[in-house]
Design a protein around this motif. Structure first.
Motif, PDB file in Angstrom:
ATOM      1  N   ASN A   1     -11.085 -10.444  -6.522  1.00 41.65           N
ATOM      2  CA  ASN A   1     -11.514  -9.071  -5.962  1.00 41.65           C
ATOM      3  C   ASN A   1     -10.901  -8.059  -6.931  1.00 41.65           C
ATOM      4  OD1 ASN A   1      -8.941  -7.971  -5.058  1.00 41.65           O
ATOM      5  ND2 ASN A   1      -9.096 -10.045  -4.046  1.00 41.65           N
ATOM      6  N   PRO A   2     -11.631  -6.914  -6.809  1.00 40.99           N
ATOM      7  CA  PRO A   2     -10.864  -5.907  -7.791  1.00 40.99           C
ATOM      8  C   PRO A   2      -9.649  -5.716  -8.102  1.00 40.99           C
ATOM      9  CG  PRO A   2     -13.067  -4.980  -6.918  1.00 40.99           C
ATOM     10  CD  PRO A   2     -12.398  -6.317  -6.065  1.00 40.99           C
TER      11      PRO A   2
ATOM     12  N   LEU B   1       0.857  -1.190   0.011  1.00 46.45           N
ATOM     13  CA  LEU B   1       0.098   0.005  -0.105  1.00 46.45           C
ATOM     14  C   LEU B   1       0.870   1.204   0.026  1.00 46.45           C
ATOM     15  CD1 LEU B   1      -3.321   0.600   0.350  1.00 46.45           C
ATOM     16  CD2 LEU B   1      -2.610   1.090   2.771  1.00 46.45           C
ATOM     17  N   GLU B   2       1.865   1.075   0.838  1.00 54.30           N
ATOM     18  CA  GLU B   2       2.803   2.352   0.905  1.00 54.30           C
ATOM     19  C   GLU B   2       3.698   2.598  -0.387  1.00 54.30           C
ATOM     20  OE1 GLU B   2       2.245   4.678   3.183  1.00 54.30           O
ATOM     21  OE2 GLU B   2       0.711   3.167   4.288  1.00 54.30           O
ATOM     22  N   LEU B   3       3.880   1.439  -0.986  1.00 56.92           N
ATOM     23  CA  LEU B   3       4.877   1.365  -2.102  1.00 56.92           C
ATOM     24  C   LEU B   3       4.038   2.034  -3.128  1.00 56.92           C
ATOM     25  CD1 LEU B   3       7.277   0.561  -3.458  1.00 56.92           C
ATOM     26  CD2 LEU B   3       6.116  -1.478  -4.101  1.00 56.92           C
ATOM     27  N   LEU B   4       2.842   1.831  -3.311  1.00 53.36           N
ATOM     28  CA  LEU B   4       1.923   2.482  -4.322  1.00 53.36           C
ATOM     29  C   LEU B   4       1.724   3.808  -3.976  1.00 53.36           C
ATOM     30  CD1 LEU B   4      -0.653  -0.769  -4.618  1.00 53.36           C
ATOM     31  CD2 LEU B   4       1.169  -0.014  -6.418  1.00 53.36           C
ATOM     32  N   ARG B   5       1.691   4.260  -2.897  1.00 53.33           N
ATOM     33  CA  ARG B   5       1.599   5.747  -2.850  1.00 53.33           C
ATOM     34  C   ARG B   5       2.582   6.374  -3.545  1.00 53.33           C
ATOM     35  NH1 ARG B   5      -2.559   6.105   1.073  1.00 53.33           N
ATOM     36  NH2 ARG B   5      -2.346   4.638   2.754  1.00 53.33           N
ATOM     37  N   VAL B   6       3.755   5.980  -3.283  1.00 53.10           N
ATOM     38  CA  VAL B   6       5.005   6.294  -3.801  1.00 53.10           C
ATOM     39  C   VAL B   6       4.832   6.297  -5.444  1.00 53.10           C
ATOM     40  CG1 VAL B   6       7.659   6.711  -3.922  1.00 53.10           C
ATOM     41  CG2 VAL B   6       6.559   6.040  -1.838  1.00 53.10           C
ATOM     42  N   GLY B   7       4.444   5.298  -5.950  1.00 53.42           N
ATOM     43  CA  GLY B   7       4.227   5.133  -7.391  1.00 53.42           C
ATOM     44  C   GLY B   7       3.470   6.051  -7.868  1.00 53.42           C
ATOM     45  N   GLY B   8       2.208   6.356  -7.217  1.00 56.67           N
ATOM     46  CA  GLY B   8       1.204   7.334  -7.447  1.00 56.67           C
ATOM     47  C   GLY B   8       1.891   8.762  -7.607  1.00 56.67           C
ATOM     48  N   LEU B   9       2.852   9.122  -6.577  1.00 57.58           N
ATOM     49  CA  LEU B   9       3.456  10.308  -6.554  1.00 57.58           C
ATOM     50  C   LEU B   9       4.140  10.476  -7.806  1.00 57.58           C
ATOM     51  CD1 LEU B   9       4.731  12.797  -4.975  1.00 57.58           C
ATOM     52  CD2 LEU B   9       6.541  11.336  -4.177  1.00 57.58           C
ATOM     53  N   PHE B  10       5.024   9.416  -8.257  1.00 60.50           N
ATOM     54  CA  PHE B  10       5.782   9.736  -9.403  1.00 60.50           C
ATOM     55  C   PHE B  10       5.086   9.769 -10.605  1.00 60.50           C
ATOM     56  CE2 PHE B  10       9.683   7.208  -7.517  1.00 60.50           C
ATOM     57  CZ  PHE B  10       9.949   7.782  -6.783  1.00 60.50           C
TER      58      PHE B  10
ATOM     59  N   LEU C   1      -6.552  -1.833  -3.763  1.00 63.53           N
ATOM     60  CA  LEU C   1      -5.987  -2.207  -2.346  1.00 63.53           C
ATOM     61  C   LEU C   1      -6.554  -1.801  -1.052  1.00 63.53           C
ATOM     62  CD1 LEU C   1      -4.001  -4.441  -1.292  1.00 63.53           C
ATOM     63  CD2 LEU C   1      -2.184  -2.763  -1.662  1.00 63.53           C
ATOM     64  N   GLU C   2      -6.809  -0.436  -1.002  1.00 60.07           N
ATOM     65  CA  GLU C   2      -6.971   0.038   0.205  1.00 60.07           C
ATOM     66  C   GLU C   2      -8.637  -0.450   0.463  1.00 60.07           C
ATOM     67  OE1 GLU C   2      -5.449   4.435   0.689  1.00 60.07           O
ATOM     68  OE2 GLU C   2      -6.967   4.216  -0.709  1.00 60.07           O
ATOM     69  N   ARG C   3      -9.408  -0.654  -0.577  1.00 60.45           N
ATOM     70  CA  ARG C   3     -10.892  -1.170  -0.165  1.00 60.45           C
ATOM     71  C   ARG C   3     -10.859  -2.669   0.167  1.00 60.45           C
ATOM     72  NH1 ARG C   3     -12.126   2.126  -4.867  1.00 60.45           N
ATOM     73  NH2 ARG C   3     -11.985   0.208  -6.398  1.00 60.45           N
ATOM     74  N   TRP C   4      -9.722  -3.384  -0.498  1.00 60.83           N
ATOM     75  CA  TRP C   4      -9.789  -4.819   0.103  1.00 60.83           C
ATOM     76  C   TRP C   4      -9.550  -4.882   1.494  1.00 60.83           C
ATOM     77  CZ3 TRP C   4      -5.224  -7.561   1.462  1.00 60.83           C
ATOM     78  CH2 TRP C   4      -5.677  -9.019   1.775  1.00 60.83           C
TER      79      TRP C   4
END
Length: 371
Positions: free
Chosen positions: A262-263, A156-165, A290-293
């Motif tokens: 799941n989604p 989850l935290e890794l994807l936050r950084v991916g979203g930032l980039f 992932l957050e929803r799951w």
């Protein structure tokens, strides 16, 4: 010790000379594109990375943009920069040439004393995502909890950084198990070596065991945010399953057995199998599913006492934390969708009425003329 903010707390000007970054202790030598990485004397927590050869004019311009980029970010994105990334804060120049870069050292929370297989406690070392490429049993022998709740929190935290980039069109390209540190208690991650990132595109680089079917070695196409989507998905599915030496599709099948349909699983599969780069879901889409799951799934973990290393204890916080949350778009900035929809061309109600009346008048005039 107060943790430094890895961009905002920089004591350096955006451009410094070699004399401004004298070595205190050497961290690494002859690694990748650098000849040396050393701590800077008088500035604990800050590192100087010296390149093998001066950067090209284009690469130097990109690095200059990266150094200044956080000034144009939202406050929420600046928080991610300051806590999750070793962001370049200064170029080291020798005359007109860029010969190095200044970045923050990973904070202490990302270091841990792992156990050797004979039970000895080792010296502190960065806790990298590489550990999650192993089974829960293997991690337990090293003194680390790694059940699905721990793995999901880190991803989850890794994807936050991916979203930032992705929001800032940064092509990191160097997603790997060793370039991401993590902290067990919160799942926080810390990305290093982003000073050679591209903006919009980056030259093709070889990635062993990571070959992208849409960006193969045979074509060596420039890497983009879409190739980053694939690598981030591969890293995610392998860390969630501990399946390192299998094809991403096989790891995805293992994940299906563990999570069911799941989604999030569906979106991750699309990232790995899409036939067009633009069809790969964005990091933000993966993050949201992932957050929803995680919100809908009760995940608890109580490690056996004999597997709890003194330095790696506590509970995994599964609540969606605010500081690292995916930042909301500032109210004065409209959200930017992946594909901007084209508004339908339509007439207003008044225009439609006028048009009908005009048509009726024309018909009546034509009828009168014929009569």
């Amino acid at each position: 010790m107060t943790r430094i903010r890895t961009w905002s707390d920089s004591p350096f000007s955006p451009v410094v000379g070699r004399d401004d970054v004298p070595p205190a202790a050497v961290i690494a030598e002859d690694g990748g594109e650098s000849t040396q990485v050393h701590e800077i004397a008088g500035h604990p927590g800050w590192l100087a990375k010296l390149y093998r050869k001066p950067l090209s004019e284009a690469a130097s311009a990109t690095l200059r943009t990266l150094v200044y980029m956080p000034t144009m970010m939202s406050e929420q994105d600046q928080t991610l920069v300051n806590t999750c990334v070793s962001w370049p804060v200064a170029r080291i120049c020798d005359g007109p040439h860029t010969v190095g870069v200044v970045m923050a050292k990973a904070p202490e929370q990302f270091y841990a004393r792992l156990r050797s297989f004979d039970g000895r406690e080792l010296d502190p070392a960065p806790l990298t995502l590489d550990l999650l490429l192993h089974s829960d049993e293997y991690c337990a022998k090293r003194g680390v909890r790694s059940d699905m709740s721990v793995r999901a929190r880190a991803m989850l935290e890794l994807l936050r950084v991916g979203g930032l980039f992705a929001r800032h069109n940064i092509v990191y390209a160097d997603w790997s198990y060793g370039n991401a540190f993590w902290e067990l208690g919160t799942g926080a991650v810390f990305i290093i070596d982003m000073d050679t990132s591209g903006i919009g595109a980056r030259e093709w680089i070889e990635s062993m065991s990571w070959e992208d079917p849409l960006y193969p070695e045979t074509t060596r196409l420039p890497l983009t945010v879409y190739s980053d989507r694939y690598k981030l998905a591969v890293l995610t599915v392998r860390c969630l399953t501990g399946e390192r030496d299998v094809e991403p599709s096989a790891a995805h099948a293992v994940l299906l057995e563990r999570l069911g349909h799941n989604p999030f699983h569906t979106a991750l599969g699309k990232s790995l199998s899409a036939s067009r780069p633009a069809d790969r879901p964005s990091p933000q889409e993966l993050l949201q599913t992932l957050e929803r799951w995680m919100t809908a799934t009760v995940m608890t973990y109580e490690p056996p006492e004999e597997h709890s290393a003194p330095n790696i204890t506590g509970t995994v916080d599964l609540r969606l934390r605010t500081p690292g949350a995916a930042p909301p778009v500032p109210q004065n900035t409209p959200p930017v969708p992946d594909v901007v929809p084209t508004p339908p061309h339509c007439l207003g109600r008044t225009a439609v009425i006028v048009l009908v009346v005009v048509c009726i008048v024309i018909i009546l005039l034509l009828s009168a003329a014929v009569g």
